[in-house]
Design an enzyme around this catalytic site. Structure first.
Site, PDB file in Angstrom:
ATOM      1  N   GLN A  70       0.827  -1.204   0.000  1.00  0.00           N
ATOM      2  CA  GLN A  70       0.000   0.000   0.000  1.00  0.00           C
ATOM      3  C   GLN A  70       0.867   1.262   0.000  1.00  0.00           C
ATOM      4  OE1 GLN A  70      -3.140   0.685  -0.369  1.00  0.00           O
ATOM      5  NE2 GLN A  70      -3.059   2.853   0.170  1.00  0.00           N
ATOM      6  N   GLU A  71       1.978   1.206   0.712  1.00  0.00           N
ATOM      7  CA  GLU A  71       2.837   2.383   0.822  1.00  0.00           C
ATOM      8  C   GLU A  71       3.636   2.643  -0.451  1.00  0.00           C
ATOM      9  OE1 GLU A  71       2.978   4.578   3.083  1.00  0.00           O
ATOM     10  OE2 GLU A  71       2.153   3.727   4.916  1.00  0.00           O
ATOM     11  N   SER A  72       4.211   1.602  -1.031  1.00  0.00           N
ATOM     12  CA  SER A  72       5.192   1.829  -2.105  1.00  0.00           C
ATOM     13  C   SER A  72       5.126   0.839  -3.259  1.00  0.00           C
ATOM     14  CB  SER A  72       6.594   1.756  -1.513  1.00  0.00           C
ATOM     15  OG  SER A  72       6.881   0.413  -1.101  1.00  0.00           O
TER      16      SER A  72
END
Length: 473
Positions: free
Chosen positions: A311-313
């Site tokens: 989700q972050e990267s």
């Protein structure tokens, strides 16, 4: 009145019931039988697309959690029985080898043979087909000659097809033995079937794991889903179940379970799922060991950490946001300094740092909040900041909701972006919809990772069978 008190009164009455029935029956009342045995025997069906692992408790789902809660209220253990086919359900109940069936759809034929308890969901029969195939009509008219339709033998869907055939005699299907709807989806996915008919709610869950499939028309009006009991028995166990469902409706537990298992289903579309699947082989395998190491150090499921990283990267160690956060776990400069991390783009440092930080945040969340709500709130705080989460929890309480329930808090988080509300908070404005999407996306990615772990590898390639279906062999 609480669940325990309602059922306790029923149990007290059962002490006298054998005397009242002595002149007309020698059969032991069902609730008495369960209490004496110390075990509730429940028939469950293989119809959950993913089993959520909850430590030593094994797989869970809405039906399973409701049954466990009922057994706990009765003060007994629970034993789940999985029949080989729908046709085995009635004999198991009549022989006394099972006490009830969890999660059965009411149909005219079944209502003649079984007694149904409180309704807790409504479901329809829905067609599923492979992307690119011709979408059928709601009455299944105009299908090409030789179209292959699959349905589980003895299911409510086969009963529906039989009624449709009365007006459309050309309809034909293959009835598969067993109770596993996922086997039908596999058959559609690999091209052995053109169409299948399954529960609409199950299909909504399963489409996340089968992005090559599409939802077709709903074939009927919503039908009731409930627990079913043996015919011809007195009502003690049925009445206890009614008291239990009255309690879980009153205290919000039923709505909480609904949100836990179905509240995030629409967050990921098929395209996002396919991108996720492609990144699994491209990137995750290189970092899985690091996620597992971080999990071992922090006690947080590595699949949840990996879902956060995606989700972050998208598992890109060189990712940089416009605000300056970096790395797989997108740590801020301040967080990295707090954790003693010098290089945020180093995969090992980033993953370990993200795991340590989410553990720190989770430890701030009150211990009285049960799982999984405590973890969902920790993820929201990881995204938006702990102070803003507390603001949302206070607004939730102010508006009559439960600040310890994620389903209530997530409906109030978006208020942090509205001036009339954030002026009432300590930490002010925040883009409150972002942590809601953040958490729900992670829940979806986590489900996909759990699903991947449970799917068998194909003998021919050694690759996960679901990856073969999506990416080609």
């Amino acid at each position: 009145m609480g669940i325990a008190r309602r059922i306790a009164r029923l149990l007290t009455a059962m002490v006298l019931l054998p005397l009242l029935l002595a002149d007309c029956s020698h059969a032991q009342p069902a609730l008495d039988r369960v209490a004496a045995r110390g075990e509730l025997r429940v028939i469950t069906l293989q119809n959950a697309p993913v089993a959520f692992q909850t430590g030593d408790d094994g797989p869970s789902g809405m039906d399973l959690d409701l049954v466990r809660g009922f057994a706990e209220a009765l003060g007994v253990e629970v034993r789940f029985i999985t029949p080989a086919s729908y046709e085995e359900i009635l004999p198991l109940l009549r022989r006394g080898e099972a006490d009830l069936v969890a999660g059965l759809i009411e149909t005219p034929n079944r209502k003649e043979q079984l007694r149904f308890g409180p309704v807790y969901q409504e479901l329809s029969s829905q067609v599923v087909y492979r992307n690119g195939a011709t979408e059928p009509t709601p009455k299944l008219e105009g299908l090409r000659d030789g179209a292959r339709i699959g349905v589980l033998s003895g299911s409510s869907h086969e009963e529906l097809l039989e009624s449709l055939r009365l007006v459309n005699p050309q309809i034909s299907w293959v009835a598969y033995p067993g109770t596993d709807h996922l086997a039908l989806l596999d058959q559609v996915g690999n091209g052995n079937l053109d169409y299948a008919v399954i529960d609409s709610r199950l299909l909504a869950q399963a489409l996340r794991f089968y992005p090559e499939l599409r939802a077709g028309p709903v074939l009927d009006q919503p039908r009731n889903k409930a627990w079913a009991f043996a015919p011809g028995e007195e009502d003690s166990l049925l009445e206890a179940a009614e008291a239990y469902f009255g309690g879980v409706r009153d205290n919000g537990r039923l709505a909480q379970l609904e949100d836990r298992y179905y509240g995030h289903l629409e967050q990921l579309d098929p395209f996002e799922t396919q991108v996720f699947v492609s990144r699994l082989e491209e990137r995750l395998d290189a970092y899985r060991g690091l996620f597992e190491q971080a999990a071992e150090e922090t006690g947080i499921d590595w699949r949840l950490l990996a879902a956060m990283g995606y989700q972050e990267s998208h598992w890109d160690p060189d990712a940089v946001s416009p605000t300056g956060v970096r790395g797989i776990m997108m740590l801020t400069r301040g967080t990295a300094k707090q954790l003693g991390i010098d290089d945020r783009t180093d995969p090992e440092s980033s993953i370990r740092g993200g795991a340590l930080y989410i553990r720190m945040v989770r430890e701030k969340i009150p211990e009285r909040i049960p799982e999984p709500d405590r973890t969902w709130m920790a993820l929201a705080a990881y995204n938006i900041g702990y102070g803003h989460l507390e603001d949302a929890r206070r607004l939730t309480q102010k508006r009559g909701g439960d600040p310890d329930r994620w389903m209530d808090v997530k409906s109030n988080l978006p208020l942090l972006s509205k001036e009339s509300w954030y002026k009432q908070t300590r930490y002010g404005f925040a883009r409150g919809q972002e942590p809601v999407r953040y958490v729900e996306n992670i829940r979806g990615y986590y489900d996909l990772l759990v699903w991947r772990e449970q799917r068998p590898a194909t003998e021919e390639t050694g690759r996960d069978s679901w990856l073969v279906a999506l990416l080609g062999s």
